[in-house]
Design an enzyme around this catalytic site. Structure first.
Site, PDB file in Angstrom:
ATOM      1  N   ASP A 252       0.818  -1.168   0.125  1.00  0.00           N
ATOM      2  CA  ASP A 252      -0.141  -0.039  -0.114  1.00  0.00           C
ATOM      3  C   ASP A 252       0.785   1.313  -0.021  1.00  0.00           C
ATOM      4  O   ASP A 252       1.723   1.389   0.914  1.00  0.00           O
ATOM      5  CB  ASP A 252      -0.710   0.031   1.316  1.00  0.00           C
ATOM      6  CG  ASP A 252      -1.939   0.870   1.059  1.00  0.00           C
ATOM      7  OD1 ASP A 252      -2.328   1.245   0.251  1.00  0.00           O
ATOM      8  OD2 ASP A 252      -2.853   1.168   2.168  1.00  0.00           O
TER       9      ASP A 252
ATOM     10  N   HIS B 170      -3.646  13.898   1.484  1.00  0.00           N
ATOM     11  CA  HIS B 170      -4.029  12.891   2.336  1.00  0.00           C
ATOM     12  C   HIS B 170      -2.833  12.891   3.319  1.00  0.00           C
ATOM     13  O   HIS B 170      -3.082  12.967   4.682  1.00  0.00           O
ATOM     14  CB  HIS B 170      -4.114  11.522   1.759  1.00  0.00           C
ATOM     15  CG  HIS B 170      -4.293  10.478   2.866  1.00  0.00           C
ATOM     16  ND1 HIS B 170      -5.537  10.181   3.610  1.00  0.00           N
ATOM     17  CD2 HIS B 170      -3.335   9.290   3.285  1.00  0.00           C
ATOM     18  CE1 HIS B 170      -5.257   9.275   4.506  1.00  0.00           C
ATOM     19  NE2 HIS B 170      -4.132   8.742   4.144  1.00  0.00           N
TER      20      HIS B 170
ATOM     21  N   GLU C  15     -10.472   3.616   4.063  1.00  0.00           N
ATOM     22  CA  GLU C  15      -9.865   4.585   3.062  1.00  0.00           C
ATOM     23  C   GLU C  15     -10.140   4.119   1.924  1.00  0.00           C
ATOM     24  O   GLU C  15     -10.084   2.986   1.326  1.00  0.00           O
ATOM     25  CB  GLU C  15      -8.438   4.304   3.475  1.00  0.00           C
ATOM     26  CG  GLU C  15      -7.848   4.531   4.624  1.00  0.00           C
ATOM     27  CD  GLU C  15      -6.309   4.869   4.658  1.00  0.00           C
ATOM     28  OE1 GLU C  15      -5.504   4.121   4.225  1.00  0.00           O
ATOM     29  OE2 GLU C  15      -5.983   5.598   5.910  1.00  0.00           O
TER      30      GLU C  15
ATOM     31  N   GLU D  32      -9.249   3.944  -2.193  1.00  0.00           N
ATOM     32  CA  GLU D  32      -8.097   3.667  -2.584  1.00  0.00           C
ATOM     33  C   GLU D  32      -8.400   3.186  -4.102  1.00  0.00           C
ATOM     34  O   GLU D  32      -9.519   2.238  -4.046  1.00  0.00           O
ATOM     35  CB  GLU D  32      -7.060   2.943  -1.957  1.00  0.00           C
ATOM     36  CG  GLU D  32      -6.937   3.505  -0.404  1.00  0.00           C
ATOM     37  CD  GLU D  32      -5.702   2.800   0.213  1.00  0.00           C
ATOM     38  OE1 GLU D  32      -5.065   2.046  -0.535  1.00  0.00           O
ATOM     39  OE2 GLU D  32      -5.374   2.994   1.317  1.00  0.00           O
TER      40      GLU D  32
ATOM     41  N   ASP E 277      -9.222  -0.003   2.388  1.00  0.00           N
ATOM     42  CA  ASP E 277      -8.060  -0.260   3.413  1.00  0.00           C
ATOM     43  C   ASP E 277      -8.810   0.042   4.717  1.00  0.00           C
ATOM     44  O   ASP E 277      -8.272   1.197   5.284  1.00  0.00           O
ATOM     45  CB  ASP E 277      -7.000   0.731   2.988  1.00  0.00           C
ATOM     46  CG  ASP E 277      -5.929   0.274   3.902  1.00  0.00           C
ATOM     47  OD1 ASP E 277      -5.664  -0.615   4.343  1.00  0.00           O
ATOM     48  OD2 ASP E 277      -4.980   1.129   4.081  1.00  0.00           O
TER      49      ASP E 277
ATOM     50  N   ARG F 282      -8.411   3.663  13.660  1.00  0.00           N
ATOM     51  CA  ARG F 282      -7.265   4.939  13.890  1.00  0.00           C
ATOM     52  C   ARG F 282      -6.877   4.691  15.261  1.00  0.00           C
ATOM     53  O   ARG F 282      -5.741   5.253  15.568  1.00  0.00           O
ATOM     54  CB  ARG F 282      -8.121   6.032  13.522  1.00  0.00           C
ATOM     55  CG  ARG F 282      -8.759   6.060  12.225  1.00  0.00           C
ATOM     56  CD  ARG F 282      -7.588   6.230  11.120  1.00  0.00           C
ATOM     57  NE  ARG F 282      -8.190   6.482   9.882  1.00  0.00           N
ATOM     58  CZ  ARG F 282      -7.420   6.276   8.793  1.00  0.00           C
ATOM     59  NH1 ARG F 282      -6.083   5.793   8.710  1.00  0.00           N
ATOM     60  NH2 ARG F 282      -7.977   6.564   7.698  1.00  0.00           N
TER      61      ARG F 282
ATOM     62  N   GLN G  17      -3.828   2.298  15.393  1.00  0.00           N
ATOM     63  CA  GLN G  17      -3.121   2.801  14.376  1.00  0.00           C
ATOM     64  C   GLN G  17      -2.161   3.823  15.016  1.00  0.00           C
ATOM     65  O   GLN G  17      -0.922   3.668  15.137  1.00  0.00           O
ATOM     66  CB  GLN G  17      -3.594   3.310  13.089  1.00  0.00           C
ATOM     67  CG  GLN G  17      -2.355   3.844  12.081  1.00  0.00           C
ATOM     68  CD  GLN G  17      -3.205   4.303  10.959  1.00  0.00           C
ATOM     69  OE1 GLN G  17      -4.376   4.397  10.825  1.00  0.00           O
ATOM     70  NE2 GLN G  17      -2.518   4.765   9.926  1.00  0.00           N
TER      71      GLN G  17
ATOM     72  N   LYS H 119      -4.579  -2.391  10.433  1.00  0.00           N
ATOM     73  CA  LYS H 119      -4.876  -2.622   8.937  1.00  0.00           C
ATOM     74  C   LYS H 119      -5.088  -4.107   8.482  1.00  0.00           C
ATOM     75  O   LYS H 119      -5.369  -4.245   7.661  1.00  0.00           O
ATOM     76  CB  LYS H 119      -3.616  -2.020   8.280  1.00  0.00           C
ATOM     77  CG  LYS H 119      -3.409  -0.528   8.333  1.00  0.00           C
ATOM     78  CD  LYS H 119      -4.255   0.394   7.668  1.00  0.00           C
ATOM     79  CE  LYS H 119      -3.607   1.890   7.814  1.00  0.00           C
ATOM     80  NZ  LYS H 119      -4.372   2.710   6.471  1.00  0.00           N
TER      81      LYS H 119
ATOM     82  N   THR I   9      -9.010  -5.802   4.289  1.00  0.00           N
ATOM     83  CA  THR I   9      -8.888  -5.100   3.183  1.00  0.00           C
ATOM     84  C   THR I   9      -9.949  -5.429   2.003  1.00  0.00           C
ATOM     85  O   THR I   9      -9.859  -6.821   1.642  1.00  0.00           O
ATOM     86  CB  THR I   9      -7.451  -4.926   2.512  1.00  0.00           C
ATOM     87  OG1 THR I   9      -6.551  -4.697   3.746  1.00  0.00           O
ATOM     88  CG2 THR I   9      -7.225  -3.897   1.273  1.00  0.00           C
TER      89      THR I   9
ATOM     90  N   GLU J  84     -10.098  12.391   7.948  1.00  0.00           N
ATOM     91  CA  GLU J  84      -9.870  13.684   7.289  1.00  0.00           C
ATOM     92  C   GLU J  84     -10.974  14.340   7.146  1.00  0.00           C
ATOM     93  O   GLU J  84     -11.475  15.779   7.353  1.00  0.00           O
ATOM     94  CB  GLU J  84      -9.501  13.538   5.859  1.00  0.00           C
ATOM     95  CG  GLU J  84      -7.988  13.040   5.866  1.00  0.00           C
ATOM     96  CD  GLU J  84      -7.400  12.916   4.407  1.00  0.00           C
ATOM     97  OE1 GLU J  84      -6.876  13.585   3.565  1.00  0.00           O
ATOM     98  OE2 GLU J  84      -7.786  11.838   3.835  1.00  0.00           O
TER      99      GLU J  84
END
Lengths: 442, 442
Positions: free
Chosen positions: B145, B152, B217, B219, B251, B255, B258, B271, B275, B389
């Site tokens: 990844d 971002h 996420e 992607e 993904d 948080r 993480q 993570k 996925t 975000e």
């Protein structure tokens, strides 16, 4: 949980094999060991076969299975032993592993009931190790590397972050990251010095060129047995059920590339060009006499969360060594120089804790996955498992027997790693070697 | 290098299929698209088969091959198309991919020469998409990844490192890290909220419990075609030869986990629990009308090292969208709420640069490997590709049509991602959907 504290006649120190080389007190592969690997007859295109190392020989388990020599072993493991990798066998779990170990021990024991059956088949079932080309033992689906030596983490941290060497999470969880499975190679494979992007201090911008600070990392890795389901963490009580055995790992590292790339998402190109493993997987069964309580947490250490608290002893006292031999040393017949001797017992986390934490959010492990410990370094200078630490980032170069100095690896250098267990009253259990020669960048 | 700027009659916007649903201007899968996937007839144990999406249908390529309908395609691709994953087909490279695309286009074209042969076989070769269970398109050996959106990276960086949001390496190399291949699942697979270790601010120590800050996420990912040899970096001139096509990637990210675990070695358990990818791989051939020069580096940006300099246009203007639907919204028949709409064109690095940098130290990529872009966020608030975000770390919660607020994902929430290309004078090329519902922790 299958009870790990299981010793049977296969561990008996007095047990002898009818193969003389297995009775040499210096051998890595006495009859008490019986590590698994994959091989083919050297120089041929033979379909890879599963074998067991015994003294200077390799017993062909595919042949044993087809000749009906694994009497008490169920048909399923016999079928798995005819595959070209260990994956199917790893999936079967400890009862099948133990039954196979017992059957192989009986075949190779001086007093075994089926000794003559093996002997009758001669070299077609029992090769000289020198005649075998050793291959990767498993198809490694995913590879993970941990950072389980607090001495390594503190040393490296103090170089990269002098104010903040050990990060706040270190004593609460085994820090790890996903590595690259495709570039794992077997011992003996040459490793070419990589090109890569680096940023030298005081330069206006980065360059792409040959790595200048090539290093090894002395680690152990363990192979995963039966899978856990995605979304189902493995608990400490059953962690050992998922661990087949261990091998030596050299996590080659390009330090100049690593330093520039590693923030904020961790090592990437600095590590993914090659990782070398030793060919023989030493089972937890063979290591049983060397199992212990594992690392003792200090009085100042924070309490462990419950999901990481040991419920059985999962420490292993394995001595690990790194040696270096330059081309000139080899040309002039000099012995490799031992750079370090450490022990897995010096790690802050056990392999059970690594596996449990890996699955703590539900990550599914699969048979054949490889989990490595990270560099094994102890407190003493002589126990440091990589050149970065041994030469303190190149500030204190080593002098080799050929008179040359090393801060990091030179082209032509061969890195040799060994690992073994030994104590009074138990057979020596060895891991063989993990070797690799550095080729020049091209 | 095979020339990527290759348009033939398969791209012709006026080309129509004899399958009505493929001619709907809103369909993701017109005859100009022809994305590849793997399916079985839903509710059966059928051996997985390779198929192509067309309108509301799936063309069974295994059946096409065995019926001799892929006339001009060589025997080797025909054989690869009978496998249960795309890996063998991916290994063959662009000439085989193009020949197959041309043959499939001819079978499905209103004016095609073999239209009647397909029609004669009816539902045994052309299923309704609703009757197909879609599976992972490839056996993904390794998953990587990247972090290719500068918006971002700047947003996230400013939350985690206010003084130092964008690290010095960002504009010099596409930052990436190795992800977990085993936990990649296909669209529609529910994702259970993980447990994990977190450290709340102001608390004396960490806890192990259900993730509180679950995020997605948005992607795109691309599948690798032919392998490069270990030790042999891929150059920009041939990068596209190694790229088969793209799919949508979610993904999923924990948080809170993480934040506590990610230093110094990057994201790991936060993570690796799941996925999700969309099932249809849209080829670079289908995307050819949407290829462009890619990101323009700003005047203040540092010069690119030569190994990363574009030699052909490798930007793709793909619109990406994320939608959210709570359980209550679904129960009450409300439409999903669009959370963001961004574009791959906003990324700082192209997929060619990602692939080239990945191999820059010699890492060997293999057919079926998946490389993802990282969260696709643009400059505008409405283009941000994750809740972290969008809600600025939860400080500015969103309000859903059912009246509830979201800082992060709730149990029962469904995340739906879509991607498509469209402009005047070219056929719409869509990617279908990437969906997943959050199940409660247990």
């Amino acid at each position: 949980m299958t009870n790990l504290a299981h010793t049977d006649s296969t561990h008996e120190p007095s047990l002898r094999s009818w193969i003389d080389s297995a009775n040499d007190p210096e051998t890595d592969f006495p009859i008490q060991n019986l590590p698994f690997g994959v091989f083919r007859v050297a120089g041929t295109d033979q379909r890879p076969r599963i074998g067991v190392a015994i003294g200077e020989c390799v017993l062909d388990l595919h042949r044993c299975a087809t000749e009906g020599l694994l009497g008490s072993v169920e048909p399923e493991p016999c079928c798995a032993l005819s595959a070209t990798t260990l994956n199917d066998f790893l999936a079967l779990g400890r009862p099948a592993w133990r039954a196979t170990r017992a059957a192989v021990s009986d075949l190779l024991s001086a007093s075994g009931s089926r000794r003559s059956d093996v002997q009758a088949l001669g070299e077609s079932i029992l090769l000289k190790r020198a005649d075998a080309e050793l291959l990767l033992p498993a198809r490694i689906g995913d590879y993970t590397d941990f950072y389980a030596s607090i001495h390594h983490a503190t040393n490296v941290g103090s170089m990269f972050r002098p104010q903040n060497p050990l990060l706040p999470n270190y004593k609460h969880l085994p820090v790890g990251y996903h590595g690259r499975a495709s570039s794992i190679v077997i011992s003996g494979t040459p490793v070419r010095r990589p090109y890569g992007q680096t940023m030298a201090e005081g330069q206006p911008g980065p360059v792409y060129g040959p790595c200048r600070l090539l290093d090894y990392e002395l680690e152990m890795g363990f192979f995963v047995g039966p899978a856990n389901q995605r979304g189902r963490p493995v608990g400490m009580a059953t962690a050992s059920d998922h661990i087949f055995g261990l091998a030596i790992v050299n996590d080659w590292s390009a330090r100049d590339i690593q330093k520039w790339e590693y923030q904020p998402l961790g090592p990437f190109c600095a590590k993914n060009f090659a990782t070398t493993i030793s060919p023989w997987v030493v089972t937890l069964e063979a290591l049983e006499p060397y199992r212990n309580a594992g690392p003792r947490r200090g009085d100042d250490d924070p309490p462990l969360l419950e999901y990481l608290q040991p419920v059985q002893e999962m420490g292993y006292d394995i001595t690990v060594e790194a040696y270096l031999s330059s081309k000139r040393m080899r040309d002039e017949g000099m012995q490799p120089l031992r750079l370090s001797r450490g022990t897995l017992a010096d790690m802050y986390w056990t392999i059970a804790q690594m596996l449990v934490h890996h699955t703590s959010t539900g990550c599914n492990l699969a048979p054949g996955d490889l989990l490595a410990t990270g560099t094994i370094s102890g407190k003493a200078q002589t126990t440091r498992g990589c050149l970065l630490e041994l030469t303190w980032r190149g500030e204190k170069p080593l002098t080799l027997p050929d008179g040359t100095k090393r801060s990091f690896l030179d082209d032509g250098d061969e890195v040799i790693m060994r690992a073994w267990c030994h104590r009074e009253g138990a057979a020596r259990i060895g891991f063989g070697e993990c070797r690799g020669i550095v080729l020049p960048a091209e």
